[in-house]
Enzyme design. Structure first.
Site, mmCIF file in Angstrom:
data_model
loop_
_atom_site.group_PDB
_atom_site.id
_atom_site.type_symbol
_atom_site.label_atom_id
_atom_site.label_comp_id
_atom_site.label_asym_id
_atom_site.label_seq_id
_atom_site.Cartn_x
_atom_site.Cartn_y
_atom_site.Cartn_z
ATOM 1 N N LYS A 113 -5.948 -10.856 -6.207
ATOM 2 C CA LYS A 113 -7.181 -10.938 -5.475
ATOM 3 C C LYS A 113 -8.342 -9.852 -5.766
ATOM 4 O O LYS A 113 -8.093 -9.023 -5.801
ATOM 5 C CB LYS A 113 -6.658 -10.391 -3.835
ATOM 6 C CG LYS A 113 -7.523 -10.427 -2.813
ATOM 7 C CD LYS A 113 -6.910 -10.065 -1.491
ATOM 8 C CE LYS A 113 -6.470 -8.648 -1.411
ATOM 9 N NZ LYS A 113 -6.353 -7.982 -0.098
ATOM 10 N N LYS A 124 -11.479 -4.249 -2.855
ATOM 11 C CA LYS A 124 -12.141 -3.109 -3.151
ATOM 12 C C LYS A 124 -11.166 -1.932 -3.909
ATOM 13 O O LYS A 124 -11.563 -1.126 -4.660
ATOM 14 C CB LYS A 124 -12.852 -2.525 -2.130
ATOM 15 C CG LYS A 124 -12.383 -2.534 -0.778
ATOM 16 C CD LYS A 124 -13.141 -2.434 0.519
ATOM 17 C CE LYS A 124 -12.286 -3.102 1.755
ATOM 18 N NZ LYS A 124 -13.202 -3.592 2.785
ATOM 19 N N LYS A 169 0.761 -1.225 0.058
ATOM 20 C CA LYS A 169 -0.018 -0.061 -0.027
ATOM 21 C C LYS A 169 0.609 1.089 0.015
ATOM 22 O O LYS A 169 0.307 2.205 -0.488
ATOM 23 C CB LYS A 169 -0.803 -0.085 1.288
ATOM 24 C CG LYS A 169 -2.012 -1.088 1.206
ATOM 25 C CD LYS A 169 -3.126 -0.732 1.966
ATOM 26 C CE LYS A 169 -4.322 -1.740 1.715
ATOM 27 N NZ LYS A 169 -5.370 -1.678 3.066
HETATM 28 P P1 TYM Z 1 -11.083 -6.273 5.135
HETATM 29 O O1 TYM Z 1 -11.997 -5.318 5.329
HETATM 30 O O2 TYM Z 1 -9.943 -5.962 3.727
HETATM 31 O O3 TYM Z 1 -11.564 -7.513 4.607
HETATM 32 C C1 TYM Z 1 -12.668 -8.243 5.271
HETATM 33 C C2 TYM Z 1 -12.491 -9.725 5.372
HETATM 34 O O4 TYM Z 1 -12.704 -10.147 4.065
HETATM 35 C C3 TYM Z 1 -11.560 -10.981 3.646
HETATM 36 N N1 TYM Z 1 -11.284 -10.727 1.989
HETATM 37 C C4 TYM Z 1 -11.216 -11.731 1.381
HETATM 38 N N2 TYM Z 1 -11.006 -13.029 1.471
HETATM 39 C C5 TYM Z 1 -11.061 -13.962 0.547
HETATM 40 N N3 TYM Z 1 -10.873 -13.535 -0.762
HETATM 41 C C6 TYM Z 1 -10.775 -12.289 -0.914
HETATM 42 N N4 TYM Z 1 -10.706 -11.562 -2.257
HETATM 43 C C7 TYM Z 1 -10.975 -11.276 0.211
HETATM 44 N N5 TYM Z 1 -10.762 -9.980 0.196
HETATM 45 C C8 TYM Z 1 -11.156 -9.677 1.495
HETATM 46 C C9 TYM Z 1 -10.510 -10.492 4.650
HETATM 47 O O5 TYM Z 1 -9.495 -11.539 4.748
HETATM 48 C C10 TYM Z 1 -11.145 -10.326 5.864
HETATM 49 O O6 TYM Z 1 -11.148 -11.372 6.668
HETATM 50 N N6 TYM Z 1 -7.502 -5.993 8.558
HETATM 51 C C11 TYM Z 1 -8.853 -6.357 8.319
HETATM 52 C C12 TYM Z 1 -9.884 -5.961 9.090
HETATM 53 C C13 TYM Z 1 -9.429 -6.027 10.858
HETATM 54 C C14 TYM Z 1 -9.476 -7.247 11.213
HETATM 55 C C15 TYM Z 1 -9.248 -7.082 12.590
HETATM 56 C C16 TYM Z 1 -9.726 -8.601 10.816
HETATM 57 C C17 TYM Z 1 -8.991 -5.071 11.465
HETATM 58 N N7 TYM Z 1 -8.919 -5.576 12.753
HETATM 59 C C18 TYM Z 1 -9.114 -7.894 13.476
HETATM 60 C C19 TYM Z 1 -9.583 -9.484 11.885
HETATM 61 C C20 TYM Z 1 -9.352 -9.284 13.237
HETATM 62 C C21 TYM Z 1 -9.125 -6.089 6.802
HETATM 63 O O7 TYM Z 1 -8.698 -5.251 6.084
HETATM 64 O O8 TYM Z 1 -10.192 -6.508 6.195
#
Ligand code: TYM
Length: 346
Positions: A208, A211, A125
């Site tokens: 992947k 968004k 990023k």
């Molecule tokens: P975020 O908001 O990007 O995504 C939410 C969840 O969706 C999963 N995900 C995917 N899984 C499979 N294929 C894909 N293409 C795909 N895109 C997204 C992500 O792995 C995630 O589980 N850092 C985290 C948010 C967060 C968090 C936490 C998660 C903040 N604190 C504590 C767990 C525990 C994030 O950016 O997810």
């Protein structure tokens, strides 16, 4: 023979915690199949805590405050529409539980600068605008995530593959704190389902679905017009062959569509391969498009209905905030005491 006496209170269920960022108006199929479906399923057997990571959502630059607030509500409505049940799960907003930011500070002080800089997501990023442009919040993002998790002492954290490295850092920091002070944190396990751990972009099937990275045509948003999603499936990139067969290396596009089809309908991949044997991609994509429409149409209606009842959403969040804060505050008090901070006077 008499029955053994029932315990006075049922044994506590092991805990699960996860979060999602409110960085778009709609979740996409990667979020849903990679993580959110597991959230719903795990409610059956675990004490589940799910939150909207709004603190994380400002690490890439400010969003318009009105947009951020609306996305938080949309996120909550979507989770409810999906089947997250506020009776069984604690649903809350990260910024409403100050212990997250407070524990993050303590953990930042036991994290190496180099260790934070080496995180893949930070490198990717920050590379976009040049590292000099990246915020310090983007650098410390995974440490805040570690705080999110460790406060609740969960056994499992259901996420997609892209979060694995953050979970490893979380375990490292938990172990380090436990060694340096005294055992305070449980080391959580990632809960990553292999089949759906990485849903890929429909136009670029080795990347992947995301968004931030995917083009609009490569990403299926749950709240999009179902006819648009159907069109995206029909125009998804596939290889030049005709055979519907799972082969990630040589047929990543078809393999991704097979994964989506299988997880949406519960039909196994071999069963789908057999059903479309000799029928070509056209039929397969058309049927998958129908399955997607069948799924998103009622989901979208339910979400929009829930969004009309802001008072109910806010009541669920108030209740979640209270329950989450009670757990988080207890862990933070242990941490403060072990680090040597004076107890707060109130
Ligand atoms: P975020 O908001 O990007 O995504 C939410 C969840 O969706 C999963 N995900 C995917 N899984 C499979 N294929 C894909 N293409 C795909 N895109 C997204 C992500 O792995 C995630 O589980 N850092 C985290 C948010 C967060 C968090 C936490 C998660 C903040 N604190 C504590 C767990 C525990 C994030 O950016 O997810």
């Amino acid at each position: 023979m008499s029955e053994p006496a029932a315990p006075s209170s049922p044994p506590a269920r092991p805990r699960v915690l996860s979060g999602i960022q409110p960085t778009a108006d709609s979740f996409h199929f990667g979020n849903y199949l990679g993580a959110l479906r597991q959230w719903v399923a795990l409610q059956e057997d675990y004490d589940t805590f799910f939150f909207i990571a709004d603190l994380h959502a400002i690490t890439m630059g400010q969003q318009d405050p009105k947009v951020l607030r609306s996305r938080v509500r949309r996120a909550v409505a979507q989770l409810l529409a999906m089947g997250v049940d506020p009776q069984r799960s604690t649903m809350f907003i990260q910024s409403q539980v100050p212990a997250h930011a407070q524990l993050a500070w303590v953990l930042e002080c036991i994290t190496g600068y180099g260790e934070a800089r080496r995180m893949t997501q930070f490198k990717d990023k920050s590379a976009k605008g040049g590292e000099g442009q990246a915020s310090v919040g983007l650098l410390t993002y995974p440490i805040l995530q570690a705080a999110d998790i460790l406060l609740y002492r969960p056994e499992y954290v259901p996420v997609g593959e892209d979060q694995r490295q953050h979970l490893e850092l979380t375990r490292d920091l938990a172990g380090r704190f436990n060694n340096r002070y005294e055992r305070t944190f449980r080391l959580p396990e990632p809960y990553i389902l292999k089949a759906t751990a990485k849903i890929t972009d429909l136009q670029e099937p080795t990347a992947k679905m995301s968004k931030s990275a995917s083009s609009a045509a490569g990403i299926i948003e749950l709240l999009d017009d179902p006819a648009v999603s159907a069109r995206k499936i029909r125009s998804a990139v596939t290889d030049s062959g005709t055979e519907v067969r799972f082969d990630m290396e040589h047929k990543p596009g078809i393999s991704n569509l097979l994964t989506i089809f299988s997880s949406l309908t519960g039909r196994s991949v071999p069963d789908l391969e057999q059903a479309y044997d000799g029928r070509g991609y056209g039929d397969f994509k058309k049927d998958l498009a129908d399955a997607v429409v069948d799924f998103v149409t009622p989901f979208r209606d339910r979400t929009l209905e829930l969004l009309d009842d802001v008072a109910r959403l806010d009541a669920i969040l108030r209740d979640g905030e209270e329950r989450a804060a009670a757990v988080a505050q207890r862990t933070l008090a242990d941490v403060y005491e072990r680090v040597g901070f004076m107890a707060p006077s109130r």
